[in-house]
Design a protein around this motif. Structure first.
Motif, PDB file in Angstrom:
ATOM      1  N   SER A  18      83.089 -25.240 -60.569  1.00  0.00           N
ATOM      2  CA  SER A  18      83.352 -24.163 -59.619  1.00  0.00           C
ATOM      3  C   SER A  18      83.037 -24.548 -58.175  1.00  0.00           C
ATOM      4  CB  SER A  18      82.547 -22.918 -60.006  1.00  0.00           C
ATOM      5  OG  SER A  18      81.161 -23.215 -60.026  1.00  0.00           O
TER       6      SER A  18
ATOM      7  N   ASP B  77      80.423 -27.243 -64.610  1.00  0.00           N
ATOM      8  CA  ASP B  77      79.858 -26.022 -65.173  1.00  0.00           C
ATOM      9  C   ASP B  77      80.864 -25.179 -65.954  1.00  0.00           C
ATOM     10  OD1 ASP B  77      81.381 -25.003 -63.071  1.00  0.00           O
ATOM     11  OD2 ASP B  77      79.660 -24.263 -61.933  1.00  0.00           O
TER      12      ASP B  77
ATOM     13  N   GLN C  22      83.041 -23.216 -64.952  1.00  0.00           N
ATOM     14  CA  GLN C  22      83.095 -21.879 -64.364  1.00  0.00           C
ATOM     15  C   GLN C  22      84.186 -21.817 -63.307  1.00  0.00           C
ATOM     16  OE1 GLN C  22      80.969 -19.237 -65.329  1.00  0.00           O
ATOM     17  NE2 GLN C  22      80.531 -20.725 -66.960  1.00  0.00           N
TER      18      GLN C  22
ATOM     19  N   SER D 249      85.227 -20.353 -59.636  1.00  0.00           N
ATOM     20  CA  SER D 249      84.700 -19.811 -58.388  1.00  0.00           C
ATOM     21  C   SER D 249      85.478 -18.549 -58.016  1.00  0.00           C
ATOM     22  CB  SER D 249      84.851 -20.846 -57.271  1.00  0.00           C
ATOM     23  OG  SER D 249      84.563 -20.263 -56.016  1.00  0.00           O
TER      24      SER D 249
END
Length: 129
Positions: free
Chosen positions: A88, A95, A97, A99
């Motif tokens: 991210s 990670d 993930q 953003s």
């Protein structure tokens, strides 16, 4: 006339594998061979990334693609299905993930040659005013 970026040459150890992978992830056409020594990924009607084989050292480059929310979700799904790790933040850990900077969505991933790809839905490239 407005200035438009037409193409960019991307150095690779295996131009065909690199071009094929990026095109498959983005869901865009590509050509194993084109005019000259390139394997082209057709990003849109006005931009190609022309992959070229080299044995020389080359810097890791960063390329960012702005896409719609719908395309983002589709591309992210292909990245996940391919088992590609993403992050991210530009220099952060993998990670896995997304953003939400500026209210949009964004991720970063590296391709086998080392180049860094970024995908976002809201651009932060704005002229200072």
């Amino acid at each position: 006339m407005t200035i438009h970026l037409d193409h960019f040459i991307v150095s690779a150890r295996d131009k065909v594998a690199s071009a094929r992978l990026l095109a498959e992830l983005l869901g865009v056409p590509w050509a194993e061979t084109t005019i000259g020594p390139f394997s082209a990924v057709y990003i849109n009607d006005g931009l190609t990334l022309d992959f070229i084989d080299t044995d020389e050292d080359f810097p890791v480059e960063h390329f960012c693609f702005r896409v719609s929310d719908q395309k983002f979700d589709a591309i992210l799904g292909r990245i996940q299905a391919a088992g590609i790790k993403y992050r991210s933040s530009v220099r952060g850990p993998m990670d896995m993930q997304v953003s939400t900077y500026l209210g949009g969505k964004g991720i970063y991933w590296n391709e086998p040659e080392g180049h860094q790809w970024e995908m976002l839905t809201v651009s932060y490239a704005r002229q200072a005013g």
